[in-house]
Design an enzyme around this catalytic site. Sequence first.
Site, PDB file in Angstrom:
ATOM      1  N   GLY A 130       0.633  -1.543  -0.185  1.00 35.31           N
ATOM      2  CA  GLY A 130       0.434   0.105   0.017  1.00 35.31           C
ATOM      3  C   GLY A 130       0.999   1.624  -0.062  1.00 35.31           C
ATOM      4  O   GLY A 130       1.891   1.512   1.134  1.00 35.31           O
ATOM      5  N   ASP A 184      -1.850   4.750  -5.871  1.00 33.03           N
ATOM      6  CA  ASP A 184      -0.416   4.604  -5.425  1.00 33.03           C
ATOM      7  C   ASP A 184       0.481   5.751  -7.294  1.00 33.03           C
ATOM      8  O   ASP A 184       1.734   5.907  -6.082  1.00 33.03           O
ATOM      9  CB  ASP A 184       0.028   3.383  -6.699  1.00 33.03           C
ATOM     10  CG  ASP A 184      -0.548   2.059  -5.655  1.00 33.03           C
ATOM     11  OD1 ASP A 184      -0.258   2.437  -5.328  1.00 33.03           O
ATOM     12  OD2 ASP A 184      -1.740   1.982  -6.196  1.00 33.03           O
TER      13      ASP A 184
HETATM   14  O1  MRU Z   1       0.252  -4.084  -4.566  1.00 35.43           O
HETATM   15  P1  MRU Z   1      -0.110  -3.467  -2.961  1.00 35.43           P
HETATM   16  O2  MRU Z   1      -1.242  -4.097  -2.729  1.00 35.43           O
HETATM   17  O3  MRU Z   1       1.160  -2.630  -2.840  1.00 35.43           O
HETATM   18  O4  MRU Z   1      -1.244  -1.948  -4.090  1.00 35.43           O
HETATM   19  C1  MRU Z   1      -1.062  -0.949  -4.002  1.00 35.43           C
HETATM   20  C2  MRU Z   1      -2.446   0.202  -3.431  1.00 35.43           C
HETATM   21  O5  MRU Z   1      -2.391  -0.664  -2.265  1.00 35.43           O
HETATM   22  C3  MRU Z   1      -3.597   0.007  -4.139  1.00 35.43           C
HETATM   23  O6  MRU Z   1      -2.702   0.153  -5.081  1.00 35.43           O
HETATM   24  C4  MRU Z   1      -4.245   1.115  -2.805  1.00 35.43           C
HETATM   25  O7  MRU Z   1      -5.694   1.292  -3.935  1.00 35.43           O
HETATM   26  C5  MRU Z   1      -3.693   2.054  -3.439  1.00 35.43           C
HETATM   27  S1  MRU Z   1      -3.589   3.215  -2.070  1.00 35.43           S
HETATM   28  C6  MRU Z   1      -2.635   2.735  -1.090  1.00 35.43           C
END
Ligand code: MRU
Length: 373
Positions: free
Chosen positions: A55, A252
């Site tokens: 996240g 992200d």
């Molecule tokens: O691959 P991850 O679990 O690190 O994914 C990122 C995210 O948590 C999501 O894309 C999220 O919606 C972004 S907000 C922190």
Amino acid sequence: MNVQGKHYRTIWLKQDDPTVVQIIDQQLLPYHFVVVDLTTVAQMATAIADMQLRGAGLIGAAAGYGMYLAALQAPTGSVPAFMASVAADGDTLKATRPTAVNLAWAVDRQLQAIAAAPDDIRAKIDAARRTAEAIADEDAEFCRRIGQHGVRLIEEISRRKGGQAVNVLTHCNAGWLAFVDFGSATAPIYAAHDAGIPVHVWVDETRPRNQGARLTAWELGQHGVPHTVIADNTGGHLMQHGMVDLVIVGTDRTLYTGDVANKIGTYLKALAAHDNGVPFYVALPSSSFDWEKRDGVKEIPIEQRGATEVKLMHGLYRGEAVEVLVTPEDSPAANYAFDVTPARLVTGLVTERGICEANEGSILNLYPEKKQH
Ligand code: MRU
């Protein structure tokens, strides 16, 4: 956030030994709640790459604490050798995951703080610790404020529906677990629930790693928020039948032009929302803005992860966490972890400074100090 009645953040320094960083192992949720000790940069880099923590906001906070571990481990013979070691560890951390901009932002903030501290190694280590704590505190506070701004969207819909439950659809986990506390997309939901506004969340399962089914559903449940897990392809159908009032997702990396990178599948939800007139909001703290790039599809690096994440599914079988193959053994699989939703499909951005439109003018009005482009 409370877990079985006890307040936790997602990352912190061990109470009786501040040379140890503690995290909740998200690979084991929702089946087991396990706190893990990290004492080296290598352990932190592996935790980020293998998604023991994940996240955007939490990755940023982890990079901050990772740089503090780097300072603790660095050679103490001379300041230049110390600085070179810390910078090399910063490069190691930055290389773990490419899409979430918070990672490089936190490493660079730490490098500046450590360089600016007096020419004394103890002082530099202290600066790294203070900066790691500041990044984490700021993340939690910014998410709290996102909740205060975003709850207005839910309140307004609730008023319009005469107090009937507001149905919010979310994708992936942009919750407390993806940040230090509160979450981004979930912060307005928690604020609404805590204020007594009836709210129900459609939780996209979010293949391949099922962050929605495993993590968002778990944390909403811990907080007592009514929710329903749906297969990823369900959102469009629900929207066509008036069963979604609002979509809120995290990000992200969001460009200052308004293009949004988020977990793979977000773009399709935005298209369906657009087609059905459902408001589509993106919640983010300012640490997730990219102030350099202009064109999301062309310029944002999209992480590709291992095929096994697509081919295998994790689950609980007779009390044991297991993984099973769900494809023919020999079929190749592709695993694009993120996609880009163009600004034109985004109704608005919910930030710690307020809500704005997803375009350069509106974003820079909220962040005038970034106007030098
Ligand atoms: O691959 P991850 O679990 O690190 O994914 C990122 C995210 O948590 C999501 O894309 C999220 O919606 C972004 S907000 C922190």
